[in-house]
Design a protein around this motif. Sequence first.
Motif, PDB file in Angstrom:
ATOM      1  N   GLU A   1       0.803  -1.299  -0.050  1.00 25.63           N
ATOM      2  CA  GLU A   1      -0.102   0.001   0.029  1.00 25.63           C
ATOM      3  C   GLU A   1       0.843   1.207   0.045  1.00 25.63           C
ATOM      4  O   GLU A   1       0.323   2.461  -0.390  1.00 25.63           O
ATOM      5  CB  GLU A   1      -1.169   0.216   1.287  1.00 25.63           C
ATOM      6  N   LYS A   2       2.013   1.086   0.675  1.00 28.61           N
ATOM      7  CA  LYS A   2       2.878   2.364   0.524  1.00 28.61           C
ATOM      8  C   LYS A   2       3.434   2.615  -0.693  1.00 28.61           C
ATOM      9  O   LYS A   2       3.902   4.042  -0.910  1.00 28.61           O
ATOM     10  CB  LYS A   2       4.049   2.303   1.542  1.00 28.61           C
ATOM     11  N   ASN A   3       3.352   1.781  -1.779  1.00 29.23           N
ATOM     12  CA  ASN A   3       4.023   2.042  -3.237  1.00 29.23           C
ATOM     13  C   ASN A   3       3.066   2.258  -4.242  1.00 29.23           C
ATOM     14  O   ASN A   3       3.260   2.516  -5.353  1.00 29.23           O
ATOM     15  CB  ASN A   3       5.055   0.805  -3.292  1.00 29.23           C
ATOM     16  N   ILE A   4       1.598   1.936  -3.954  1.00 33.42           N
ATOM     17  CA  ILE A   4       0.626   1.751  -4.847  1.00 33.42           C
ATOM     18  C   ILE A   4      -0.198   3.126  -4.657  1.00 33.42           C
ATOM     19  O   ILE A   4      -0.504   3.499  -3.764  1.00 33.42           O
ATOM     20  CB  ILE A   4      -0.377   0.675  -4.847  1.00 33.42           C
ATOM     21  N   LYS A   5      -0.419   3.920  -5.845  1.00 28.29           N
ATOM     22  CA  LYS A   5      -0.933   5.420  -5.698  1.00 28.29           C
ATOM     23  C   LYS A   5      -2.305   5.199  -6.081  1.00 28.29           C
ATOM     24  O   LYS A   5      -2.495   4.708  -7.309  1.00 28.29           O
ATOM     25  CB  LYS A   5      -0.198   6.413  -6.658  1.00 28.29           C
ATOM     26  N   ILE A   6      -3.066   6.184  -5.813  1.00 28.58           N
ATOM     27  CA  ILE A   6      -4.515   6.118  -6.046  1.00 28.58           C
ATOM     28  C   ILE A   6      -4.541   6.746  -7.421  1.00 28.58           C
ATOM     29  O   ILE A   6      -3.634   7.582  -7.860  1.00 28.58           O
ATOM     30  CB  ILE A   6      -5.199   7.105  -5.188  1.00 28.58           C
ATOM     31  N   GLY A   7      -5.247   6.245  -8.233  1.00 21.65           N
ATOM     32  CA  GLY A   7      -5.517   6.733  -9.795  1.00 21.65           C
ATOM     33  C   GLY A   7      -4.510   6.113 -10.692  1.00 21.65           C
ATOM     34  O   GLY A   7      -4.628   6.139 -12.010  1.00 21.65           O
ATOM     35  N   SER A   8      -3.505   5.273 -10.329  1.00 24.74           N
ATOM     36  CA  SER A   8      -2.873   4.434 -11.296  1.00 24.74           C
ATOM     37  C   SER A   8      -3.109   3.438 -11.955  1.00 24.74           C
ATOM     38  O   SER A   8      -4.391   2.745 -11.439  1.00 24.74           O
ATOM     39  CB  SER A   8      -1.436   4.030 -10.392  1.00 24.74           C
ATOM     40  N   VAL A   9      -2.810   3.317 -13.265  1.00 28.87           N
ATOM     41  CA  VAL A   9      -3.447   2.102 -13.864  1.00 28.87           C
ATOM     42  C   VAL A   9      -2.639   1.000 -14.179  1.00 28.87           C
ATOM     43  O   VAL A   9      -1.500   1.215 -14.376  1.00 28.87           O
ATOM     44  CB  VAL A   9      -3.861   2.865 -15.399  1.00 28.87           C
ATOM     45  N   TYR A  10      -3.201  -0.046 -14.122  1.00 24.81           N
ATOM     46  CA  TYR A  10      -2.548  -1.548 -14.303  1.00 24.81           C
ATOM     47  C   TYR A  10      -3.060  -2.216 -15.186  1.00 24.81           C
ATOM     48  O   TYR A  10      -4.495  -2.275 -15.601  1.00 24.81           O
ATOM     49  CB  TYR A  10      -2.407  -2.119 -13.011  1.00 24.81           C
ATOM     50  N   LYS A  11      -2.363  -3.103 -15.999  1.00 21.20           N
ATOM     51  CA  LYS A  11      -2.730  -4.257 -16.931  1.00 21.20           C
ATOM     52  C   LYS A  11      -2.939  -5.319 -15.762  1.00 21.20           C
ATOM     53  O   LYS A  11      -2.052  -5.615 -14.975  1.00 21.20           O
ATOM     54  CB  LYS A  11      -2.022  -4.512 -17.790  1.00 21.20           C
ATOM     55  N   LEU A  12      -4.217  -6.141 -15.666  1.00 22.27           N
ATOM     56  CA  LEU A  12      -4.146  -7.076 -14.780  1.00 22.27           C
ATOM     57  C   LEU A  12      -5.014  -8.418 -15.599  1.00 22.27           C
ATOM     58  O   LEU A  12      -6.258  -8.293 -15.724  1.00 22.27           O
ATOM     59  CB  LEU A  12      -4.892  -6.901 -13.760  1.00 22.27           C
ATOM     60  N   GLY A  13      -4.070  -9.446 -16.207  1.00 21.05           N
ATOM     61  CA  GLY A  13      -4.722 -10.280 -17.024  1.00 21.05           C
ATOM     62  C   GLY A  13      -5.367  -9.673 -18.326  1.00 21.05           C
ATOM     63  O   GLY A  13      -4.760  -8.947 -19.007  1.00 21.05           O
ATOM     64  N   GLY A  14      -6.378 -10.119 -18.484  1.00 20.62           N
ATOM     65  CA  GLY A  14      -7.067  -9.409 -19.786  1.00 20.62           C
ATOM     66  C   GLY A  14      -7.875  -8.158 -19.592  1.00 20.62           C
ATOM     67  O   GLY A  14      -8.546  -7.733 -20.510  1.00 20.62           O
ATOM     68  N   ALA A  15      -7.766  -7.569 -18.271  1.00 13.53           N
ATOM     69  CA  ALA A  15      -8.547  -6.390 -17.898  1.00 13.53           C
ATOM     70  C   ALA A  15      -7.449  -5.122 -17.573  1.00 13.53           C
ATOM     71  O   ALA A  15      -6.156  -5.301 -17.371  1.00 13.53           O
ATOM     72  CB  ALA A  15      -9.379  -6.658 -16.465  1.00 13.53           C
ATOM     73  N   THR A  16      -8.035  -4.247 -17.660  1.00 12.54           N
ATOM     74  CA  THR A  16      -7.312  -2.953 -17.373  1.00 12.54           C
ATOM     75  C   THR A  16      -8.035  -2.370 -16.117  1.00 12.54           C
ATOM     76  O   THR A  16      -9.212  -1.980 -16.036  1.00 12.54           O
ATOM     77  CB  THR A  16      -7.029  -2.038 -18.499  1.00 12.54           C
ATOM     78  N   ILE A  17      -7.368  -2.021 -14.967  1.00 17.23           N
ATOM     79  CA  ILE A  17      -7.813  -1.449 -13.877  1.00 17.23           C
ATOM     80  C   ILE A  17      -7.184  -0.220 -13.502  1.00 17.23           C
ATOM     81  O   ILE A  17      -6.052   0.236 -13.604  1.00 17.23           O
ATOM     82  CB  ILE A  17      -7.747  -2.569 -12.648  1.00 17.23           C
ATOM     83  N   GLN A  18      -7.753   0.592 -12.382  1.00 17.08           N
ATOM     84  CA  GLN A  18      -7.399   1.800 -12.012  1.00 17.08           C
ATOM     85  C   GLN A  18      -7.615   1.647 -10.410  1.00 17.08           C
ATOM     86  O   GLN A  18      -8.544   1.359 -10.185  1.00 17.08           O
ATOM     87  CB  GLN A  18      -7.926   2.870 -12.627  1.00 17.08           C
ATOM     88  N   VAL A  19      -6.804   2.168  -9.694  1.00 13.08           N
ATOM     89  CA  VAL A  19      -6.788   1.931  -8.218  1.00 13.08           C
ATOM     90  C   VAL A  19      -7.576   3.127  -7.728  1.00 13.08           C
ATOM     91  O   VAL A  19      -7.491   4.399  -8.110  1.00 13.08           O
ATOM     92  CB  VAL A  19      -5.253   2.070  -7.604  1.00 13.08           C
ATOM     93  N   SER A  20      -8.452   2.754  -6.819  1.00 11.39           N
ATOM     94  CA  SER A  20      -9.595   3.752  -6.715  1.00 11.39           C
ATOM     95  C   SER A  20      -9.712   4.044  -5.134  1.00 11.39           C
ATOM     96  O   SER A  20      -9.491   5.282  -4.827  1.00 11.39           O
ATOM     97  CB  SER A  20     -10.970   3.353  -7.279  1.00 11.39           C
TER      98      SER A  20
END
Length: 215
Positions: free
Chosen positions: A95-114
């Motif tokens: 949690e210290k290294n993951i920023k709110i609003g960052s976008v990631y590829k996860l498998g076949g999905a694209t997600i955004q930390v909310s």
Amino acid sequence: MKVLSTNIATPRSIHWKGREEKTGIYKLPVKDPIYLEKEDVRNDHVIDRRYHGGVDKACYLYSADHYPYWKTKYPDLEWNHGMFGENITVEGFDEKNIKIGSVYKLGGATIQVSRPRQPCYKLGIRFGNHAVLKQMIDSLLSGVYVRIIHPGPVSVGDELQLIKENDDGISIAELNTLLFHYDENTHLELAKKALMDTLVSDSDKKYFRKKIKAC
């Protein structure tokens, strides 16, 4: 960051304050891929949509790295991935290294930390001890909800790959600090930064704005 487990719930009945209600917090690992949709995980069971599911809480991720910390506190529980109600258990997530609003590829999905997870009484029932709620808040080991930008399947072994970092954003741990441990002498500038960040949810801003006299 690698997916160690994908988890789905079968609804269970619980008793709380003299009444019976259902919950989807009892998630268990599944062998097949899960499919992330815009407002939830396909075939998962979201019981109370006032607080779970929806665009900002479509899927919940928790770090496998935190499990040893909790196992020392609750050694008598029968442990499996999904214990925290997470759909996806991820190795190497901090949690210290993951920023709110960052976008990631996860498998076949694209997600955004909310949003960080704010634990409720159902986690206390799951653990058989409501002390776990304050312990999670104090630890800052909240896990995180994500928005689903592009729906798709996620399987064990998939990696969480950064596409676009919210460079000027705040981390999950920092937002947890503002929500639950705000100190005006220490966190005022961080609070101002969070209030200016369009990727921090309005619900989270509302939660801590009332504590901040100068913002």
